[in-house]
Design an enzyme around this catalytic site. Structure first.
Site, PDB file in Angstrom:
ATOM      1  CG  ASP A 136       0.901   7.593  -3.483  1.00  0.00           C
ATOM      2  OD1 ASP A 136       0.676   8.360  -4.443  1.00  0.00           O
ATOM      3  OD2 ASP A 136       0.453   7.793  -2.343  1.00  0.00           O
TER       4      ASP A 136
ATOM      5  CG  ASP B 227      -1.956   0.991   1.291  1.00  0.00           C
ATOM      6  OD1 ASP B 227      -2.400   1.411   0.212  1.00  0.00           O
ATOM      7  OD2 ASP B 227      -2.383   1.374   2.413  1.00  0.00           O
TER       8      ASP B 227
ATOM      9  N   GLY C  46      -8.775   5.908   1.179  1.00  0.00           N
ATOM     10  CA  GLY C  46      -9.423   6.773   2.166  1.00  0.00           C
ATOM     11  C   GLY C  46     -10.915   6.499   2.249  1.00  0.00           C
TER      12      GLY C  46
END
Ligand code: G3H
Ligand code: 13P
Ligand code: ZN
Length: 310
Positions: A105, A83, A213
């Site tokens: 990311d 993640d 989120g």
């Protein structure tokens, strides 16, 4: 079936209109709760570890525990995912350690830098049979005071999304449509830009879409934390109805961490507050694990729609 990439589960999610839950792991109890819940629901599941979770639990421990989880639950597809991979090196380390999926990311970089970094990770991961999630758009809380132009600049631009996927070859894309990490997502009313999601789906219909989120910040769990000595005022997440809509309108992966943290903390606080004589960790970790399992099962069954999609 056992340990798999997210390829087939996402293909099924797009064909049959449901989302796969991606739950953050940090220790044994959390991992057990998630896979036990998924197995009872006969659902595919993604276990994901952030780089700070890997630092905390250590990659060898995570992978060995995962081996046990997969052995205990041979009938459901389980993916192990990095993640928010911050850089190429962390993604490479996870690929080499046996992760089946990694996220790079690059959302903090400008578009061209994000493309270049993502492409570098895709090339390495694909050559090892690992899939890649990338992110485009800014997930930071979009406050009410921020003016309309600034807000629009943070949401994922559907035209850029199409170009980004074409140029990077990423396997799935995390988008910004109004969600944000943590327990304080909205000051006023919760609002997600489903219109942007729709446009993105029209432009890249074959790319699985990811929502970060996306915890509900379940009010009962916040209340439980606060009732037994916590202080988490004004916490607010994405209502279940919106997550249900997202799961059934083209979102393939929904990330949940905060709700698991609240469940664990709430359950532990309750035991310690009600039974101050307790000092055996199993006395509070067992109810904590049970409450996480219940929370995951609720999401799979009532919100994401992945029950019996294993
Ligand atoms: O999106 C981030 C996840 O909630 C993981 O958070 O970096 O504190 O493990 P963490
Ligand atoms: P939450 O903080 O809403 O649980 O989001 C978790 C997440 O996106 C992990 O990548
Ligand atoms: Zn995230």
């Amino acid at each position: 079936m056992a340990l798999v990439t997210t390829k087939d589960m996402f293909a099924k999610s797009m064909n049959e209109n449901f989302a796969v839950g991606a739950f953050n792991i940090n220790n044994m109890e959390i991992m057990q709760a998630i896979v036990d819940a998924a197995a009872e629901e006969n659902s595919p599941v993604i276990l994901q570890a952030s780089s700070s979770a890997i630092k905390y639990a250590r990659v060898n421990y995570l992978m060995k525990m995962l081996e046990a989880a997969v052995e205990e639950h041979p009938n459901i597809p389980i993916a192990i995912h990095l993640d928010h991979g911050p850089d190429f090196e962390t993604c490479k380390m996870c690929v080499d350690a046996g992760f089946t999926s990694v996220m790079i990311d690059g959302s903090k970089y400008d578009f061209e830098e994000n493309v270049a970094l993502t492409k570098q990770v895709v090339d390495y991961a694909h050559s090892h049979g690992v899939v890649v999630e990338a992110e485009l758009g800014k997930l930071a809380g979009i406050e009410d005071e921020v003016n309309v132009d600034a807000k629009d600049a943070m949401y994922t631009d559907p035209i850029q999304a199409e170009d980004f996927v074409k140029r990077t070859g990423c396997d799935s894309l995390a988008i910004a449509i109004g969600t944000s990490h943590g327990a304080y997502k909205f000051k006023g009313e919760a609002k997600l830009r489903f219109d942007i999601l729709k446009e993105i789906k029209q432009r890249i219909p074959n790319t699985p879409i990811v929502l970060h989120g996306a915890s509900t910040v379940i009010p009962e769990l916040v209340d439980m934390c606060n009732k037994y000595g916590g202080n988490i005022p004004g916490a607010k997440g994405v209502p279940d109805e919106m997550l249900y809509e997202a799961s059934h309108s083209g979102v393939s992966k929904i990330n949940v961490d905060t709700d698991l943290r609240l469940a664990m903390t709430g359950a532990i606080r309750k035991v310690l507050a009600e039974e101050p004589n307790v000092f055996d960790p199993r006395k509070y970790l067992t109810p904590a694990r049970d409450l996480i399992k219940q929370t995951v099962q609720h999401k799979i069954r009532d919100v994401f729609g992945s029950t019996n999609k294993a």
